[in-house]
Design a protein around this motif. Structure first.
Motif, mmCIF file in Angstrom:
data_model
loop_
_atom_site.group_PDB
_atom_site.id
_atom_site.type_symbol
_atom_site.label_atom_id
_atom_site.label_comp_id
_atom_site.label_asym_id
_atom_site.label_seq_id
_atom_site.Cartn_x
_atom_site.Cartn_y
_atom_site.Cartn_z
ATOM 1 N N PHE A 137 0.827 -1.201 0.000
ATOM 2 C CA PHE A 137 0.000 0.000 0.000
ATOM 3 C C PHE A 137 0.867 1.259 0.000
ATOM 4 O O PHE A 137 0.655 2.170 -0.810
ATOM 5 C CB PHE A 137 -0.953 -0.004 1.202
ATOM 6 C CG PHE A 137 -1.939 1.127 1.191
ATOM 7 C CD1 PHE A 137 -3.152 0.985 0.539
ATOM 8 C CD2 PHE A 137 -1.659 2.338 1.812
ATOM 9 C CE1 PHE A 137 -4.073 2.023 0.513
ATOM 10 C CE2 PHE A 137 -2.566 3.380 1.779
ATOM 11 C CZ PHE A 137 -3.779 3.227 1.131
ATOM 12 N N LYS A 155 1.287 3.807 -3.168
ATOM 13 C CA LYS A 155 0.916 5.225 -3.116
ATOM 14 C C LYS A 155 1.962 6.063 -3.836
ATOM 15 O O LYS A 155 1.626 6.922 -4.660
ATOM 16 C CB LYS A 155 0.755 5.691 -1.674
ATOM 17 C CG LYS A 155 0.300 7.134 -1.530
ATOM 18 C CD LYS A 155 0.143 7.499 -0.062
ATOM 19 C CE LYS A 155 -0.509 8.836 0.180
ATOM 20 N NZ LYS A 155 0.034 9.971 -0.498
ATOM 21 N N TYR A 164 -2.887 -0.252 -3.876
ATOM 22 C CA TYR A 164 -3.201 1.118 -3.474
ATOM 23 C C TYR A 164 -4.543 1.581 -4.031
ATOM 24 O O TYR A 164 -5.400 2.058 -3.283
ATOM 25 C CB TYR A 164 -2.077 2.079 -3.889
ATOM 26 C CG TYR A 164 -2.387 3.500 -3.520
ATOM 27 C CD1 TYR A 164 -2.388 3.905 -2.190
ATOM 28 C CD2 TYR A 164 -2.734 4.436 -4.484
ATOM 29 C CE1 TYR A 164 -2.710 5.202 -1.832
ATOM 30 C CE2 TYR A 164 -3.059 5.738 -4.145
ATOM 31 C CZ TYR A 164 -3.045 6.111 -2.808
ATOM 32 O OH TYR A 164 -3.387 7.400 -2.456
#
Length: 141
Positions: free
Chosen positions: A34, A38, A116
């Motif tokens: 994640f 990003k 993400y």
């Protein structure tokens, strides 16, 4: 007796901590993917799809439609790697813009971007790993 009880309790507590930290490998991978996703999204996708996944008017679709992302989950890696041409509908809005592929991204980068986008912008989907990217890309070629 008191020392034995303290020893037993501290050993039990330490065992619980070790067990808990070992049993969350999937959660740790999710968090790694994640966070890395990003940064990759910001670098490679945000210009068109927006900082909050809102898209850009009728030019570029939003990434906030959980139903679209769920329905097309096995195609997301192909879209990122090879791009996309033609008409598509997201949130009942038609888009006919070309999305360039990004062949420079490694499979793990694509997996991290997918984690993400499918877990941001109001989306709550599950983990997606590098092995799944490889399988999905094989299926789209």
């Amino acid at each position: 007796m008191r020392n034995k009880l303290l020893y037993l309790l501290s050993t039990l507590f330490a065992g619980v901590l070790v067990f808990d930290s070992c049993s969350n490998e999937l959660e740790l991978n999710y968090q790694r993917y994640f966070v890395n996703g990003k940064g990759l999204y910001e670098k490679n996708c945000q210009n068109c799809h927006g900082a909050n996944g809102e898209g850009l008017g009728k030019l570029y679709p939003p990434l906030t439609d959980t139903a679209f992302l769920s329905k097309n989950r096995s195609s997301l890696a192909c879209m990122i790697k090879n791009g996309l041409k033609g008409k598509m509908s997201v949130n009942n809005v038609s888009y006919e813009t070309e999305m360039p592929g990004n062949t420079a991204l490694a499979d793990i980068d694509i997996a991290q971007i997918i984690v993400y986008i499918t877990n941001s912008f109001g989306n709550k989907q599950s983990f997606y790993d590098q092995k799944q990217v490889v399988a999905d890309i094989k299926g789209c070629q």
